[in-house]
Design a protein around this motif. Structure first.
Motif, PDB file in Angstrom:
ATOM      1  N   ALA A 193      17.591 -18.077  -6.861  1.00  0.00           N
ATOM      2  CA  ALA A 193      16.120 -17.818  -6.327  1.00  0.00           C
ATOM      3  C   ALA A 193      15.890 -16.473  -6.827  1.00  0.00           C
ATOM      4  N   ASP A 194      14.614 -16.196  -7.174  1.00  0.00           N
ATOM      5  CA  ASP A 194      14.251 -14.950  -7.680  1.00  0.00           C
ATOM      6  C   ASP A 194      12.844 -14.704  -6.947  1.00  0.00           C
ATOM      7  N   PHE A 195      13.118 -13.693  -6.186  1.00  0.00           N
ATOM      8  CA  PHE A 195      11.787 -13.098  -4.917  1.00  0.00           C
ATOM      9  C   PHE A 195      10.965 -12.164  -5.929  1.00  0.00           C
ATOM     10  N   GLY A 196       9.698 -12.806  -6.302  1.00  0.00           N
ATOM     11  CA  GLY A 196       8.810 -11.618  -6.774  1.00  0.00           C
ATOM     12  C   GLY A 196       9.106 -12.099  -8.234  1.00  0.00           C
ATOM     13  N   SER A 197       9.194 -13.449  -8.741  1.00  0.00           N
ATOM     14  CA  SER A 197       9.647 -13.504 -10.031  1.00  0.00           C
ATOM     15  C   SER A 197       8.774 -13.325 -11.196  1.00  0.00           C
ATOM     16  N   GLY A 198       7.532 -13.231 -10.816  1.00  0.00           N
ATOM     17  CA  GLY A 198       6.468 -12.989 -12.133  1.00  0.00           C
ATOM     18  C   GLY A 198       6.539 -14.304 -12.496  1.00  0.00           C
ATOM     19  N   TRP A 199       6.622 -14.255 -14.065  1.00  0.00           N
ATOM     20  CA  TRP A 199       6.723 -15.533 -15.011  1.00  0.00           C
ATOM     21  C   TRP A 199       8.066 -16.203 -14.887  1.00  0.00           C
ATOM     22  N   GLY A 200       8.958 -15.488 -14.526  1.00  0.00           N
ATOM     23  CA  GLY A 200      10.516 -15.985 -14.329  1.00  0.00           C
ATOM     24  C   GLY A 200      11.136 -16.002 -15.795  1.00  0.00           C
ATOM     25  N   GLU A 201      10.913 -15.171 -16.441  1.00  0.00           N
ATOM     26  CA  GLU A 201      11.735 -14.902 -17.786  1.00  0.00           C
ATOM     27  C   GLU A 201      13.212 -14.879 -17.484  1.00  0.00           C
ATOM     28  N   LEU A 202      13.387 -13.792 -16.406  1.00  0.00           N
ATOM     29  CA  LEU A 202      14.994 -13.572 -16.197  1.00  0.00           C
ATOM     30  C   LEU A 202      15.528 -14.806 -15.683  1.00  0.00           C
ATOM     31  N   LEU A 203      14.628 -15.359 -14.676  1.00  0.00           N
ATOM     32  CA  LEU A 203      15.048 -16.454 -13.899  1.00  0.00           C
ATOM     33  C   LEU A 203      15.640 -17.564 -14.818  1.00  0.00           C
ATOM     34  N   MET A 204      14.702 -17.926 -15.824  1.00  0.00           N
ATOM     35  CA  MET A 204      15.034 -18.764 -16.719  1.00  0.00           C
ATOM     36  C   MET A 204      16.184 -18.738 -17.596  1.00  0.00           C
ATOM     37  N   ARG A 205      16.493 -17.384 -18.032  1.00  0.00           N
ATOM     38  CA  ARG A 205      17.486 -17.059 -18.610  1.00  0.00           C
ATOM     39  C   ARG A 205      18.959 -17.199 -17.911  1.00  0.00           C
ATOM     40  N   LEU A 206      18.816 -16.959 -16.581  1.00  0.00           N
ATOM     41  CA  LEU A 206      19.968 -17.103 -15.841  1.00  0.00           C
ATOM     42  C   LEU A 206      20.089 -18.575 -15.657  1.00  0.00           C
ATOM     43  N   VAL A 207      18.992 -19.475 -15.478  1.00  0.00           N
ATOM     44  CA  VAL A 207      19.185 -20.994 -15.462  1.00  0.00           C
ATOM     45  C   VAL A 207      19.728 -21.359 -16.812  1.00  0.00           C
ATOM     46  N   GLU A 208      19.494 -21.041 -18.091  1.00  0.00           N
ATOM     47  CA  GLU A 208      19.621 -21.305 -19.342  1.00  0.00           C
ATOM     48  C   GLU A 208      21.258 -20.979 -19.436  1.00  0.00           C
ATOM     49  N   ALA A 209      21.736 -19.907 -18.714  1.00  0.00           N
ATOM     50  CA  ALA A 209      23.225 -19.461 -18.937  1.00  0.00           C
ATOM     51  C   ALA A 209      24.075 -20.343 -18.160  1.00  0.00           C
ATOM     52  N   ALA A 210      23.773 -21.330 -17.331  1.00  0.00           N
ATOM     53  CA  ALA A 210      24.472 -21.980 -16.399  1.00  0.00           C
ATOM     54  C   ALA A 210      24.234 -23.652 -16.474  1.00  0.00           C
ATOM     55  N   PRO A 211      24.934 -24.472 -17.252  1.00  0.00           N
ATOM     56  CA  PRO A 211      24.467 -25.701 -17.236  1.00  0.00           C
ATOM     57  C   PRO A 211      24.431 -26.341 -16.050  1.00  0.00           C
ATOM     58  N   GLY A 212      23.462 -27.331 -15.833  1.00  0.00           N
ATOM     59  CA  GLY A 212      22.931 -27.815 -14.493  1.00  0.00           C
ATOM     60  C   GLY A 212      22.628 -27.242 -13.278  1.00  0.00           C
ATOM     61  N   SER A 213      22.204 -25.756 -13.415  1.00  0.00           N
ATOM     62  CA  SER A 213      21.899 -24.845 -12.565  1.00  0.00           C
ATOM     63  C   SER A 213      20.383 -25.128 -12.485  1.00  0.00           C
ATOM     64  N   SER A 214      19.729 -24.624 -11.191  1.00  0.00           N
ATOM     65  CA  SER A 214      18.170 -24.669 -11.135  1.00  0.00           C
ATOM     66  C   SER A 214      17.828 -23.315 -10.537  1.00  0.00           C
ATOM     67  N   GLY A 215      16.607 -23.090 -10.556  1.00  0.00           N
ATOM     68  CA  GLY A 215      15.958 -21.874 -10.018  1.00  0.00           C
ATOM     69  C   GLY A 215      14.637 -22.095  -9.308  1.00  0.00           C
ATOM     70  N   ASP A 216      14.490 -21.171  -8.345  1.00  0.00           N
ATOM     71  CA  ASP A 216      13.382 -21.064  -7.341  1.00  0.00           C
ATOM     72  C   ASP A 216      12.744 -19.813  -7.737  1.00  0.00           C
ATOM     73  N   GLY A 217      11.429 -19.676  -8.224  1.00  0.00           N
ATOM     74  CA  GLY A 217      10.769 -18.505  -8.579  1.00  0.00           C
ATOM     75  C   GLY A 217       9.705 -18.320  -7.478  1.00  0.00           C
ATOM     76  N   ILE A 218       9.751 -17.118  -6.781  1.00  0.00           N
ATOM     77  CA  ILE A 218       8.743 -16.922  -5.445  1.00  0.00           C
ATOM     78  C   ILE A 218       8.019 -15.938  -5.990  1.00  0.00           C
ATOM     79  N   GLU A 219       6.728 -16.444  -6.250  1.00  0.00           N
ATOM     80  CA  GLU A 219       5.503 -15.275  -6.643  1.00  0.00           C
ATOM     81  C   GLU A 219       4.157 -15.692  -6.301  1.00  0.00           C
ATOM     82  N   THR A 220       3.514 -14.889  -6.129  1.00  0.00           N
ATOM     83  CA  THR A 220       2.097 -15.034  -5.369  1.00  0.00           C
ATOM     84  C   THR A 220       0.917 -15.007  -6.538  1.00  0.00           C
ATOM     85  N   ASP A 221       1.235 -14.294  -7.559  1.00  0.00           N
ATOM     86  CA  ASP A 221       0.359 -14.036  -8.857  1.00  0.00           C
ATOM     87  C   ASP A 221      -0.047 -15.413  -9.240  1.00  0.00           C
ATOM     88  N   PRO A 222      -1.093 -16.092  -9.212  1.00  0.00           N
ATOM     89  CA  PRO A 222      -1.433 -17.294  -9.876  1.00  0.00           C
ATOM     90  C   PRO A 222      -1.307 -17.296 -11.421  1.00  0.00           C
TER      91      PRO A 222
END
Length: 251
Positions: free
Chosen positions: A45-74
């Motif tokens: 989970a990334d709290f205040g993820s923005g567009w989630g670049e770091l979250l996606m790279r973390l997910v890409e680094a771990a096969p089968g993983s999943s990520g939740d980005g929490i962000e209020t900026d549409p």
């Protein structure tokens, strides 16, 4: 014209020129991901993820993983969903348009929050407690927050619009993490080149790009003045004074 309207025009070009909405290099990001060491199948989970670049790279680094980005900026969420689709992650990375402090989620293997401690009413201490509560026993936390590299001068405080007690020393930040029940595994800080590139692309650069593209706009002078003030505040004020620390923490 209000200051809010000027800021809106300054950010009109958006964040498309930014990879990260934080002072961070590719090498530094890779080091953070390696230290977080997300395992296959990890829940992140990334709290205040923005567009989630770091979250996606973390997910890409771990096969089968999943990520939740929490962000209020549409706009950031829209960019994040587009990027996830382009990278084949649309089924593994989800975005939730809710405030970080209101998101209900627990049992994560890794919780991330970079530069978003203000999203919690109690600031840094409450953010750290919330991240600790979001991860399972044995999980990890990646926390990025500001600190004073040195005693802030009046010019630094004016440039940031800050007060002396808005931040503390780096050791104080580490101690706050420990008080929340988290143990520091790796502590790094943004270097000066990372800061300069970030300010040039983000806070200063967005407004400058708008001004160059809208020379005949009736509000051009106000935006240019605001950009110049930001540039003065950084180079003549808080450059080398405000730091950004990245703490990889164990539970």
């Amino acid at each position: 014209m209000s200051a809010e309207e000027v800021r809106a025009l300054m950010s009109a070009p958006g964040n498309e020129h930014l990879t990260w909405n934080t002072p961070l290099s590719e090498e530094h990001a890779a080091q953070l991901i390696a230290a977080c060491a997300p395992a296959p199948g990890a829940r992140i989970a990334d709290f205040g993820s923005g567009w989630g670049e770091l979250l996606m790279r973390l997910v890409e680094a771990a096969p089968g993983s999943s990520g939740d980005g929490i962000e209020t900026d549409p706009e950031a969420v829209a960019r994040g969903r587009r990027l996830a689709d382009e990278r084949g992650l649309i089924d593994r990375v989800r975005f939730h348009e809710v405030p970080a402090a209101e998101y209900q989620g627990e049992g994560y293997d890794l919780a991330v929050s970079i530069g978003s401690s203000h999203a919690w009413p109690g600031g840094t201490p409450e953010a750290l407690k919330a991240l600790r509560a979001a991860v399972r026993p044995g999980g990890r936390v990646l926390f990025g927050d500001g600190f004073w590299e040195r005693e802030p001068s009046p010019a630094a405080l004016e440039g940031l619009g800050a007060e002396p007690d808005d931040f503390g020393p780096l050791l104080g930040l580490v101690r706050q993490a420990e008080a929340a029940g988290l143990r520091p595994l790796q502590v790094t800080v943004a270097d000066q080149r990372e800061w300069d590139l970030f300010e040039s692309a983000a806070n200063i650069g967005r407004g400058e790009r708008w001004a160059l593209a809208n020379a005949g706009h009736p509000l051009h002078a106000e935006v240019t003045e605001a950009v110049d003030a930001r540039r003065t505040g950084y180079y003549g004020g808080y450059r080398g004074t405000l730091g950004l620390a990245y703490l990889v923490l164990g539970t």
